[in-house]
Design an enzyme around this catalytic site. Sequence first.
Site, PDB file in Angstrom:
ATOM      1  N   ASP A  75       0.829  -1.200   0.000  1.00  0.00           N
ATOM      2  CA  ASP A  75       0.000   0.000   0.000  1.00  0.00           C
ATOM      3  C   ASP A  75       0.872   1.263   0.000  1.00  0.00           C
ATOM      4  O   ASP A  75       1.982   1.266   0.523  1.00  0.00           O
ATOM      5  CB  ASP A  75      -0.891  -0.018   1.242  1.00  0.00           C
ATOM      6  CG  ASP A  75      -2.029   0.987   1.163  1.00  0.00           C
ATOM      7  OD1 ASP A  75      -2.493   1.262   0.046  1.00  0.00           O
ATOM      8  OD2 ASP A  75      -2.448   1.486   2.212  1.00  0.00           O
ATOM      9  N   GLU A 122       0.865  -0.211  -5.002  1.00  0.00           N
ATOM     10  CA  GLU A 122      -0.323   0.639  -4.974  1.00  0.00           C
ATOM     11  C   GLU A 122       0.140   2.079  -5.210  1.00  0.00           C
ATOM     12  O   GLU A 122       0.722   2.715  -4.337  1.00  0.00           O
ATOM     13  CB  GLU A 122      -1.035   0.493  -3.624  1.00  0.00           C
ATOM     14  CG  GLU A 122      -2.387   1.196  -3.561  1.00  0.00           C
ATOM     15  CD  GLU A 122      -2.266   2.648  -3.157  1.00  0.00           C
ATOM     16  OE1 GLU A 122      -2.579   3.518  -4.001  1.00  0.00           O
ATOM     17  OE2 GLU A 122      -1.857   2.929  -2.023  1.00  0.00           O
ATOM     18  N   ASP A 175     -11.845   0.236  -1.443  1.00  0.00           N
ATOM     19  CA  ASP A 175     -12.155   1.629  -1.120  1.00  0.00           C
ATOM     20  C   ASP A 175     -13.156   2.256  -2.089  1.00  0.00           C
ATOM     21  O   ASP A 175     -13.542   3.419  -1.899  1.00  0.00           O
ATOM     22  CB  ASP A 175     -10.873   2.476  -1.126  1.00  0.00           C
ATOM     23  CG  ASP A 175     -10.034   2.257   0.124  1.00  0.00           C
ATOM     24  OD1 ASP A 175     -10.605   1.875   1.160  1.00  0.00           O
ATOM     25  OD2 ASP A 175      -8.811   2.474   0.065  1.00  0.00           O
TER      26      ASP A 175
END
Length: 282
Positions: A75, A122, A175
């Site tokens: 991430d 990401e 998300d």
Amino acid sequence: ALDSADAWANPKLFLLDEEDRPVLVAGCPPDAFTADGQLWGNPLYRWDLMQETGFQWWKERLSGSFELYDCLRIDHFRGFESYYAIPYGDKTARNGAWQKGPGKAFVDSIKEAFPDIPIIAEDLGYLTPEVRELLEYSGFPGMKILQFAFDAREKSDYIPFKYPKNCVVYTGTHDNDTILGWLRSAPPASVRYAKSYLLCETAADETCVDFFVSAALSCAADWAVIPIQDWLRLGHEARINTPSTLGGNWVWRLGAGSCTKVLAKEMRRKTELYERNSVIEP
């Protein structure tokens, strides 16, 4: 997080004071969407000490993860180039400042330790030339989110015909809203743009979901990820997470009997049609 096993077991690897309280915490600066920025609040890494140990903590963390998963997504990859540091105790992210991350030294160390393990970077959000350079240097595939392609206000790097091969396309992530939820809540101009691009202007929203799925599977990206909610044409009620909100997140569960033989047949048909039936070897 400050109360995590990692911070408890290795406090010296985090930016904590003598009483193990954070000095600086993570977040994102203010932008057009959030005037106060995003105050995540988790303590930051002591990258200087981590580098002195050859990023051993990271190698152990990744090694443990690779015992469970064939592929790992890291991430907030842009944080390895530079990260936003906010004084602990602030109520907003307005007073933060950018700090340099470990950059290529981190990438070199991780790739030396795990030369053949697939890692996804990401790389969503605002990317500087330096972040793009680090991503290219790493060779890790970045992410493309199909929902982000159809902002009618501006041109987008997420439009499918622009995708490189070395990336992973998602119809949406945890998300995002589901595709059906997005079709029912996104700005009308964006929805019209999406339906026009995908050639489903006259189709019902539920049917248009299938066009999104096909667009992801048929594009040039080496990998495609379709959340089960989109295979099932589920709406907003099946959304996993709404960023920057508390409560009501991470509670959706797949209902018993949802994955039918009919769905399995359709998944197989599209997987074979777009030649995405290869096996990823860990």
